[in-house]
Design an enzyme around this catalytic site. Structure first.
Site, PDB file in Angstrom:
ATOM      1  N   ARG A 261      -5.558 -22.673 -19.468  1.00  0.00           N
ATOM      2  CA  ARG A 261      -4.387 -22.713 -18.601  1.00  0.00           C
ATOM      3  C   ARG A 261      -4.163 -24.157 -18.149  1.00  0.00           C
ATOM      4  O   ARG A 261      -4.871 -24.672 -17.283  1.00  0.00           O
ATOM      5  CB  ARG A 261      -4.621 -21.806 -17.391  1.00  0.00           C
ATOM      6  N   HIS A 265      -2.662 -21.637 -11.524  1.00  0.00           N
ATOM      7  CA  HIS A 265      -2.666 -20.180 -11.693  1.00  0.00           C
ATOM      8  C   HIS A 265      -1.271 -19.627 -11.396  1.00  0.00           C
ATOM      9  O   HIS A 265      -0.720 -18.849 -12.161  1.00  0.00           O
ATOM     10  CB  HIS A 265      -3.698 -19.548 -10.764  1.00  0.00           C
ATOM     11  N   TYR A 274     -10.623 -27.098  -7.959  1.00  0.00           N
ATOM     12  CA  TYR A 274     -11.762 -26.431  -8.593  1.00  0.00           C
ATOM     13  C   TYR A 274     -12.015 -26.846 -10.033  1.00  0.00           C
ATOM     14  O   TYR A 274     -12.950 -26.343 -10.663  1.00  0.00           O
ATOM     15  CB  TYR A 274     -11.591 -24.900  -8.524  1.00  0.00           C
TER      16      TYR A 274
END
Length: 371
Positions: A261, A265, A274
């Site tokens: 990705r 998100h 993160y």
């Protein structure tokens, strides 16, 4: 599939390398014309433009939210192009490429994320169920639908099969395990297509499972395979074979599309909290569009005029989407009560009347204030 014991890594089905080199695979032969290859490239570019425009529209306040597919175009386009018109696909909320292939207009997707519709398309007409926000629940819906197809006798070589899309995070949901088990014991004609994009919101796969995701299928009694999710040819060839096997009564299969990705998100997420920038740069070198373009150029399948034409079409599409999004009409508040049930429902009628009176009270208050 067997393991690559030399490196201890799972075997990865790859037909198109990051450099654009085509490889043969003994289990998944690829039959594809030059015209179809150009069509795949066009799909990839246009779907990415839809995604780019939608992210920009959300940043401008025109959409409430958007789940980006950036980096996952090949997994979605390749698998969706493997479907037949009478197959049924069950998406999560990121399958904009699948929606594109199944004929759902991008503005229908925008209308949902703008909050002016509850879906916007006819699942039966497009062979695409409505987006599912609840993580993993669509795996059960797809399995139940596949069992219905089976009981209706609609399988066979020219029959129907079902595919369901979900992310690596959904494999941690009980719904998915239940769907795997139901599909296995009923030999249901369903293909589970997991887009492992490496981050279930903010958790990597190793925090969710001790084994590669595709191996989980073996524990339920059906085959699993991992493919290069940035390889549109592998996605097409493997899904095409899995769907045909499902139609012919060979039961379910799990395809793990190993991808990444590239964006957040959703537009509410900050991936810099993160994951590290070096990881992102590594995956940029595996871009699905660039590798297909390299293949097309190396084989002389198309010239510069073709790529210019596609980019021009993408620009026109982007302009049209911006206009369509801003001109989407707001729904009437009472529309929420429409088509909730197929038959008349007294309780729902009462609720609708109460809500109508509530809305009217604001109009009455405004009229009194104006006197």
């Amino acid at each position: 599939m067997s393991d690559n014991t030399a490196h201890g890594e799972p075997e990865l089905v790859q037909l198109l390398t990051p450099d654009g080199e085509l490889r043969d695979h003994p289990d998944y032969p690829l039959e594809i014309s030059a015209e179809e290859i150009r069509g795949l490239y066009r799909d990839l570019v246009l779907v990415r433009r839809v995604d780019t425009e939608a992210v920009a529209l959300q940043r401008q306040g025109e959409l409430g939210l958007w789940a980006s597919l950036l980096g996952q175009e090949a997994a979605q386009i390749g698998s969706a192009r493997a479907l037949r018109p009478h197959d049924m696909a069950f998406p999560s909320y990121r399958e904009h490429g699948v929606a594109w292939v199944r004929g759902v207009a991008p503005k229908e997707l925008l209308s949902m994320f703008r909050g002016v519709s509850n879906g916007g398309w006819d699942p039966a007409q497009h062979g695409l169920h409505l987006y599912t926000i609840v993580i993993g629940s669509q795996t059960l819906h797809a399995t139940g639908y596949a069992m219905g197809v089976q009981r209706d006798g609609a399988t066979g070589e020219d029959g129907s099969a079902v595919i369901v899309y979900f992310g690596d995070g959904a494999t941690s949901q009980g719904d998915t395990s239940e769907a795997f088990n139901f599909a296995a014991v009923n030999n249901a004609p369903v293909v589970f297509f997991c887009q492992n994009n490496q981050w279930a919101i903010s958790e990597p796969p190793e925090r969710q499972a001790r084994v590669p995701l595709y191996r989980r299928a073996a524990g339920f009694g059906f085959p699993g395979v991992r493919i290069d999710g940035n390889d549109v040819f592998a996605s097409l060839a493997v899904t095409r074979k899995a769907m045909q096997q499902a139609r012919e009564g060979q039961g379910p299969m799990l395809i793990e599309a190993f991808t990444y990705r590239m964006g957040a998100h959703t537009t509410n997420d900050d991936p810099t909290r993160y994951r590290v920038a070096a990881e992102l740069e590594e995956w940029k070198a595996k871009d699905p569009i660039l590798r297909l373009r390299a293949h097309i150029q190396a084989r002389g399948i198309a010239g510069d005029d073709f790529f210019t034409e596609v980019e021009t079409e993408a620009d026109r599409l982007g302009e049209r989407l911006r206009t369509e999004c801003r001109s989407l009409p707001d729904p009437d508040p009472l529309d929420i009560f429409h088509e909730v049930y197929a038959e008349p429902n007294t309780q729902l009628d009462l609720q609708r009347a109460e809500f109508a009176d509530y809305l009217a009270s604001f109009e009455d208050a405004g009229a009194e204030g104006g006197r």
